[in-house]
Structure formats: C-alpha cells, structure tokens
Design a protein around this motif. Structure first.
Motif, PDB file in Angstrom:
ATOM      1  N   ASP A  18       0.703  -1.111   0.086  1.00 21.48           N
ATOM      2  CA  ASP A  18       0.084  -0.662   0.040  1.00 21.48           C
ATOM      3  C   ASP A  18       0.565   1.139  -0.285  1.00 21.48           C
ATOM      4  OD1 ASP A  18      -2.453  -1.093   0.346  1.00 21.48           O
ATOM      5  OD2 ASP A  18      -1.650  -2.104   1.769  1.00 21.48           O
ATOM      6  N   ASP A  19       2.228   0.908   0.723  1.00 22.14           N
ATOM      7  CA  ASP A  19       3.095   1.882   0.907  1.00 22.14           C
ATOM      8  C   ASP A  19       4.176   2.327   0.212  1.00 22.14           C
ATOM      9  OD1 ASP A  19       4.688   4.353   2.215  1.00 22.14           O
ATOM     10  OD2 ASP A  19       3.565   4.854   3.103  1.00 22.14           O
ATOM     11  N   LEU A  20       4.803   2.244  -1.110  1.00 25.90           N
ATOM     12  CA  LEU A  20       6.328   1.808  -2.049  1.00 25.90           C
ATOM     13  C   LEU A  20       6.935   2.839  -0.412  1.00 25.90           C
ATOM     14  CD1 LEU A  20       7.183   0.377  -3.594  1.00 25.90           C
ATOM     15  CD2 LEU A  20       7.374   2.623  -5.458  1.00 25.90           C
ATOM     16  N   GLY A  21       6.717   3.998   0.134  1.00 26.90           N
ATOM     17  CA  GLY A  21       8.550   4.181   0.917  1.00 26.90           C
ATOM     18  C   GLY A  21       7.918   3.151   1.922  1.00 26.90           C
ATOM     19  N   ALA A  22       6.693   3.025   2.884  1.00 21.65           N
ATOM     20  CA  ALA A  22       7.677   2.139   4.116  1.00 21.65           C
ATOM     21  C   ALA A  22       7.733   0.654   3.431  1.00 21.65           C
ATOM     22  CB  ALA A  22       5.941   1.635   4.295  1.00 21.65           C
ATOM     23  N   THR A  35      17.089  -0.991  -5.155  1.00 21.35           N
ATOM     24  CA  THR A  35      17.608  -0.203  -6.369  1.00 21.35           C
ATOM     25  C   THR A  35      16.267   1.180  -6.159  1.00 21.35           C
ATOM     26  OG1 THR A  35      16.000  -0.778  -7.946  1.00 21.35           O
ATOM     27  CG2 THR A  35      18.225  -1.381  -7.775  1.00 21.35           C
ATOM     28  N   PRO A  36      16.686   2.521  -6.978  1.00 21.46           N
ATOM     29  CA  PRO A  36      16.079   3.747  -6.892  1.00 21.46           C
ATOM     30  C   PRO A  36      13.903   3.680  -7.661  1.00 21.46           C
ATOM     31  CG  PRO A  36      18.224   4.360  -7.815  1.00 21.46           C
ATOM     32  CD  PRO A  36      18.074   2.993  -7.462  1.00 21.46           C
ATOM     33  N   ARG A  37      13.762   4.200  -7.460  1.00 20.18           N
ATOM     34  CA  ARG A  37      12.360   3.992  -7.730  1.00 20.18           C
ATOM     35  C   ARG A  37      11.936   3.961  -9.409  1.00 20.18           C
ATOM     36  NH1 ARG A  37       7.243   6.786  -4.078  1.00 20.18           N
ATOM     37  NH2 ARG A  37       8.611   5.117  -2.683  1.00 20.18           N
ATOM     38  N   GLY A  38      11.008   3.057  -9.769  1.00 18.79           N
ATOM     39  CA  GLY A  38      10.726   2.637 -11.143  1.00 18.79           C
ATOM     40  C   GLY A  38       9.915   3.181 -11.686  1.00 18.79           C
ATOM     41  N   ILE A  39       8.978   4.230 -12.090  1.00 15.18           N
ATOM     42  CA  ILE A  39       7.441   5.123 -12.691  1.00 15.18           C
ATOM     43  C   ILE A  39       7.034   4.111 -13.594  1.00 15.18           C
ATOM     44  CG2 ILE A  39       5.912   6.715 -12.337  1.00 15.18           C
ATOM     45  CD1 ILE A  39       7.611   6.577 -10.110  1.00 15.18           C
ATOM     46  N   HIS A  40       6.309   3.510 -13.615  1.00  9.70           N
ATOM     47  CA  HIS A  40       5.401   2.832 -14.787  1.00  9.70           C
ATOM     48  C   HIS A  40       5.375   3.416 -15.684  1.00  9.70           C
ATOM     49  CE1 HIS A  40       6.191  -1.444 -12.487  1.00  9.70           C
ATOM     50  NE2 HIS A  40       6.965  -1.217 -13.320  1.00  9.70           N
ATOM     51  N   SER A  41       4.313   3.233 -16.651  1.00 11.56           N
ATOM     52  CA  SER A  41       3.255   4.460 -17.865  1.00 11.56           C
ATOM     53  C   SER A  41       1.938   4.339 -17.112  1.00 11.56           C
ATOM     54  CB  SER A  41       3.299   2.985 -19.078  1.00 11.56           C
ATOM     55  OG  SER A  41       2.140   2.565 -19.117  1.00 11.56           O
ATOM     56  N   ALA A  42       1.397   5.258 -16.837  1.00 15.64           N
ATOM     57  CA  ALA A  42       0.293   5.566 -16.863  1.00 15.64           C
ATOM     58  C   ALA A  42      -0.997   4.637 -17.273  1.00 15.64           C
ATOM     59  CB  ALA A  42      -0.589   6.815 -17.803  1.00 15.64           C
ATOM     60  N   HIS A  43      -0.702   3.879 -17.646  1.00 14.22           N
ATOM     61  CA  HIS A  43      -1.924   2.364 -18.135  1.00 14.22           C
ATOM     62  C   HIS A  43      -1.891   1.629 -16.920  1.00 14.22           C
ATOM     63  CE1 HIS A  43       1.061  -0.184 -19.905  1.00 14.22           C
ATOM     64  NE2 HIS A  43      -0.204  -1.002 -20.379  1.00 14.22           N
ATOM     65  N   GLY A  45      -1.076   2.346 -13.843  1.00 14.00           N
ATOM     66  CA  GLY A  45      -0.705   3.186 -12.729  1.00 14.00           C
ATOM     67  C   GLY A  45      -0.151   2.419 -12.008  1.00 14.00           C
ATOM     68  N   THR A  46       1.067   2.116 -11.540  1.00 10.06           N
ATOM     69  CA  THR A  46       2.246   1.592 -10.493  1.00 10.06           C
ATOM     70  C   THR A  46       3.590   2.316 -10.727  1.00 10.06           C
ATOM     71  OG1 THR A  46       2.682  -0.474 -11.936  1.00 10.06           O
ATOM     72  CG2 THR A  46       1.277  -0.417 -10.451  1.00 10.06           C
ATOM     73  N   ALA A  47       4.476   1.760  -8.755  1.00  8.01           N
ATOM     74  CA  ALA A  47       5.570   2.681  -9.258  1.00  8.01           C
ATOM     75  C   ALA A  47       6.579   0.974  -8.709  1.00  8.01           C
ATOM     76  CB  ALA A  47       6.180   3.501  -8.979  1.00  8.01           C
ATOM     77  N   ASN A  48       7.293   0.551  -8.894  1.00  5.25           N
ATOM     78  CA  ASN A  48       8.597  -0.401  -7.939  1.00  5.25           C
ATOM     79  C   ASN A  48       9.460   0.424  -7.783  1.00  5.25           C
ATOM     80  OD1 ASN A  48       9.894  -0.512 -10.455  1.00  5.25           O
ATOM     81  ND2 ASN A  48       9.975  -2.501 -10.923  1.00  5.25           N
ATOM     82  N   ALA A  49       9.954  -0.662  -7.025  1.00  6.50           N
ATOM     83  CA  ALA A  49      11.412  -0.687  -6.485  1.00  6.50           C
ATOM     84  C   ALA A  49      12.164  -2.212  -7.104  1.00  6.50           C
ATOM     85  CB  ALA A  49      12.191   0.000  -5.327  1.00  6.50           C
ATOM     86  N   LEU A  62       6.360  -2.668  -5.555  1.00  6.04           N
ATOM     87  CA  LEU A  62       4.996  -3.223  -6.431  1.00  6.04           C
ATOM     88  C   LEU A  62       4.327  -2.165  -5.781  1.00  6.04           C
ATOM     89  CD1 LEU A  62       4.480  -2.607  -9.497  1.00  6.04           C
ATOM     90  CD2 LEU A  62       2.816  -4.256  -9.118  1.00  6.04           C
ATOM     91  N   GLY A  63       3.450  -0.876  -5.702  1.00 11.79           N
ATOM     92  CA  GLY A  63       2.521   0.220  -5.360  1.00 11.79           C
ATOM     93  C   GLY A  63       1.869   0.506  -6.827  1.00 11.79           C
ATOM     94  N   VAL A  64       1.174   1.199  -5.917  1.00 11.28           N
ATOM     95  CA  VAL A  64      -0.553   1.773  -6.890  1.00 11.28           C
ATOM     96  C   VAL A  64       0.033   2.732  -7.154  1.00 11.28           C
ATOM     97  CG1 VAL A  64      -2.769   1.799  -7.560  1.00 11.28           C
ATOM     98  CG2 VAL A  64      -1.748  -0.118  -6.869  1.00 11.28           C
ATOM     99  N   THR A  65       0.435   3.913  -8.215  1.00 17.45           N
ATOM    100  CA  THR A  65       0.191   5.088  -8.277  1.00 17.45           C
ATOM    101  C   THR A  65      -1.383   5.730  -8.403  1.00 17.45           C
ATOM    102  OG1 THR A  65       0.697   5.030 -10.113  1.00 17.45           O
ATOM    103  CG2 THR A  65       2.674   5.391  -8.537  1.00 17.45           C
TER     104      THR A  65
END
Length: 278
Positions: A18-22, A35-43, A45-49, A62-65
């Motif tokens: 729920d909280d990628l930072g945590a 690793t530094p956070r990666g932002i996925h494409s808009a469709h 709606g996620t980011a990862n590390a 994997l977290g939901v943006t």
C-alpha cells in the motif's frame, strides 16, 4: 516450443504494498540493497523498486500510483492482504511462450511489451520487457507470468548486486492451499517436471527455484506466522552465502527471534521471509 521450454526458471517475485516508501524502508532495514524507484506507464498506474541478486533472480516491490484497469487485480490482492502477489518466470521468447501456452490450454493472455526508465550512474536508460500472463485458473493463489528481458544489464545492476544481508537469491516461494490436489493438477501444467505431491505439500521445481504449496496447518508448524486466506502465496526463502552476516542484520533490525532466520510478515511488507545457507 513446449510449455516446459517456454519457462526457463524463476525470474522474480512481486510484493504488493500500500505504501511503497514504507516497503522500501522495511527491505532496507532487513539488509536488502534497494534500487531507485521506477515509474511505470500511466495505463499501469504503478511504481516499483527492486532488490537484484547474483543468482539471476530478484525481488520487486510494487505499489499503486493511480487506480487503473491494469492494476485492479493487485488492488484486490492488497485488500485481501495477499501481499505476495505474483511470480514472474523467465522465458527466452514471450511470443513463443504465448503460442505454447495457448496450444496446450494453459490460458495464455495477451503478450505485453513495456519499459521503464532507470537512472544509472552514466545516465538514464530504459529497462525493456516482453511478458505473457498465464490465466489465473491455471495458477490459483498467485498472479503468474513469463518475462523476457530485453535489457537484463539494466535490471541486474552491478552496483546493487552486493546485498548487505549476504543474500545471493531466491530459492523457494511458499504458498498455502486447502486443496493440494487442485494445486498439483493445475500448477503441474507449467512446472517442467510436473508436481511432486505429499499429504501436506506440493513441490513444483523450476530449474533455479521451487514453488511449494502447503496446507495451512503445515505452514503454521514450519513458520509459525499468519497467512492470507488460502489459496495464497505467503513466504519467500532466500539463500545466503553468510548466515552469520544475515543473522546480524536481522538482529540489528529488531526482528523477533533473529536466530531462527525467519522474519514475520509485520517486519517484511506483509510477507514471511526465511534465510537458508546457499
């Protein structure tokens, strides 16, 4: 290409948070180089590390943006506290894997191609992939897909392979299920050697790692930690090349009973972790 040849081993496993930072903070406290956070494409709606390992596997947070149709299944898993959300298997050709799965009735879904920017010391590069999802009815308890890496050197960054907790890779992913016969029959279709069943567990070998499902009672006896309602993935077993160093990191992190080398889910982003000798 047959199903057995379409899957070349374990690639990575996905922890949904729920909280990628945590989640990043938890992994770091457990001695993982994140690793530094990666932002996925808009469709998506996620980011990862990630934490990448020398044996060619890695761990993905994997977290939901933003809620999208693509991440609906992950949001459902989070609501049900199934944090160990998915497994990615290696493939040399995601398109050929799609054809093989479709031919054998595995329930392949549409192949996807995507990329994400990665900040490297020499500048930004794109990490590029092709994936084919396997229908959930074939792999109850987990989201499973095959992943073809087009830029593996961007993912397995040499500057992040040295893990402070001495982890060299993922050895086993463990789930819980009430109906092991169904697990053996369905998951056995994608395991190169089929399913190895006993009254309390099913083992599925994938060259470099194993997926194991246990009865909830067997899991409780072996790990002593809670799980989501079955069927669900519940634990990751890592190999360490120095368990003394691993134990010291867990002790510093304040993990209960660090000598057991088992980390309860409340200390590991909702997932039980165990460390064993390489």
């Amino acid at each position: 290409m047959s199903t057995g040849h379409a899957i070349c081993g374990l690639d990575h496993t996905i922890i949904a948070v729920d909280d990628l930072g945590a989640g990043e903070a938890m992994l770091t406290s457990l001695g993982f180089a994140v690793t530094p956070r990666g932002i996925h494409s808009a469709h998506k709606g996620t980011a990862n590390a990630t934490s990448v390992f020398s044996n060619g596997t890695y761990l993905e947070l994997l977290g939901v943006t933003a809620p999208t149709e693509f991440n609906a299944a992950m949001r459902e898993a989070l609501a049900a506290r199934r944090n160990l959300f998915g497994i990615a298997m290696k493939t040399e050709d995601a398109a050929a894997a799609y054809e093989a799965f479709a031919a054998e009735g595995i329930g392949a879904e549409t192949m996807n191609a995507f990329s994400r920017p990665v900040e490297l010391p020499g500048g930004t590069r794109e990490a590029s992939f092709r994936t084919t999802n396997i229908a959930h009815r074939t792999t109850p308890g987990a989201h499973v897909f095959v992943c073809e890496h087009l830029t593996p050197d961007v993912v397995w960054r040499p500057d992040f392979l040295d893990q402070p907790n001495a982890v060299a890779g993922i050895k086993r992913i463990i789930g819980v299920a009430d109906d092991l016969d169904t697990i053996a029959a369905k998951w056995g279709k994608i395991a190169p050697g089929g399913a190895k069943a006993s009254p309390s567990r099913v083992d599925l070998d994938f060259d470099n790692a194993t997926v194991t499902f246990m009865t909830p009672q067997a899991f409780a006896t072996e790990f002593g930690t809670p799980t989501a309602a079955p069927p669900a993935l519940a634990a990751i077993e890592f190999v360490s090349h120095d368990l003394t160093a691993t134990r010291a990191v867990l002790e510093k992190a304040g993990v209960p009973h660090p000598a057991s080398l088992v980390v309860p889910p409340e200390c590991a982003a909702g997932v039980t972790m165990r460390f064993v000798a390489a």
